[in-house]
Design a protein around this motif. Sequence first.
Motif, PDB file in Angstrom:
ATOM      1  N   VAL A   5     100.442 -39.637  -9.016  1.00 22.04           N
ATOM      2  CA  VAL A   5     101.713 -40.285  -8.690  1.00 22.04           C
ATOM      3  C   VAL A   5     101.739 -41.700  -9.272  1.00 22.04           C
ATOM      4  CG1 VAL A   5     103.203 -41.086  -6.812  1.00 22.04           C
ATOM      5  CG2 VAL A   5     101.985 -38.942  -6.595  1.00 22.04           C
ATOM      6  N   ARG A   6     100.591 -42.404  -9.159  1.00 24.21           N
ATOM      7  CA  ARG A   6     100.549 -43.791  -9.606  1.00 24.21           C
ATOM      8  C   ARG A   6      99.385 -44.034 -10.554  1.00 24.21           C
ATOM      9  NH1 ARG A   6     102.921 -47.799  -5.860  1.00 24.21           N
ATOM     10  NH2 ARG A   6     104.279 -46.660  -4.489  1.00 24.21           N
ATOM     11  N   GLY A  11      98.720 -49.320  -9.886  1.00 20.88           N
ATOM     12  CA  GLY A  11      99.632 -48.808  -8.876  1.00 20.88           C
ATOM     13  C   GLY A  11     101.061 -48.594  -9.327  1.00 20.88           C
ATOM     14  N   VAL A  13     104.222 -46.620 -10.608  1.00 17.41           N
ATOM     15  CA  VAL A  13     104.583 -45.212 -10.444  1.00 17.41           C
ATOM     16  C   VAL A  13     104.708 -44.556 -11.816  1.00 17.41           C
ATOM     17  CG1 VAL A  13     106.297 -43.623  -9.535  1.00 17.41           C
ATOM     18  CG2 VAL A  13     105.780 -45.712  -8.308  1.00 17.41           C
TER      19      VAL A  13
END
Lengths: 73, 260
Positions: A5-6, A11, A13
């Motif tokens: 997802v990330r 971090g 997205v």
Amino acid sequence: MIIPVRCFTCGKVLGSLFEEYKKRVYIEGENPKKVLDDLKIRRYCCRRTIISHPVFVKGKEVKEPIDEAAQYE
Amino acid sequence: MKITFLELEDNYAKVLFENTTPYFVNAIRRTLISDVPKLAIENVTIYDNTSALFDEIIAHRLGMIPLPTHLDLLVFREECSCNGKGCPNCTVHYTLSKEGSCTVYSGDLRPEDAMWAVKDKNIPIVKLLKDQRLILEAEAQLGTGKQHAKWQAVCGIGYKYYPVIEIDSEKCNLCNECVEICPRKVLEIKKKKLDVKNVEECILCKSCEEVCKRDAIKVKGDENRIIMQYETDGSLSAKEVLMEALKILHKKYDELEKKL
């Protein structure tokens, strides 16, 4: 495997960006650098997460983009 | 102190702070990372999962999806009048129900109210084959980056001194070496004179200083002007997140002042 997802490092997205990347690079044969810039993936941590993700087209792993992907599509 | 947005997009900002110090900008950076609250999925109840992924992996992936955060409508669960039981003031509910064959996307999460709908609808969560099912309920609540990285609203945040490039045109012999070595292509030769094209792009690497045999170029950073760059994950906009951080920092300084 499914795209994370990330980005593991920062971090950002990435999950939602990968499908466009896959379509444009592995099926339409665009230059990966150009697609990454278009998608505003700026840092090299995010870029490596996208670039190094294994791609399957019709159940077969594609190692080299563009030409190889085209024969499975 | 003066704050100007050099670049401002929905999820990206480049900000110039003037008349400030590195210590203060670092305080803002740390507040942005660890103290700005945002919404994220915390509890997941799985009713049926016959997909290839374990329940835990799906819950983990759900937790990392950025959810739209309206900070004026929510309070932290620990501070809520419901005493941490979970009520509409501190909790947002989502449901998801899908049957294969298909890919489950973040957009398939159905919120209780349309304003909580996930903005980034294309994040794949799990792929389902024929007859595989995924049915679950998720509870989202506010948190901060201090507690868990999924509650961190910004990513890729950093700052640098404002670059100051001094060129001594008497010493310079226009050898072009500094122009070639610069990784950000900051310098150029224009009308037989070495010139700075875009100062803000300079990363203070000093390659040009090293390569110049005649000491004609000097690169310095101005400590009182700082450029900060950051991205948000989409739950808050880049402007909102900075405003919120400044509010929190202000409150903290007030508290400190009272206690002294």
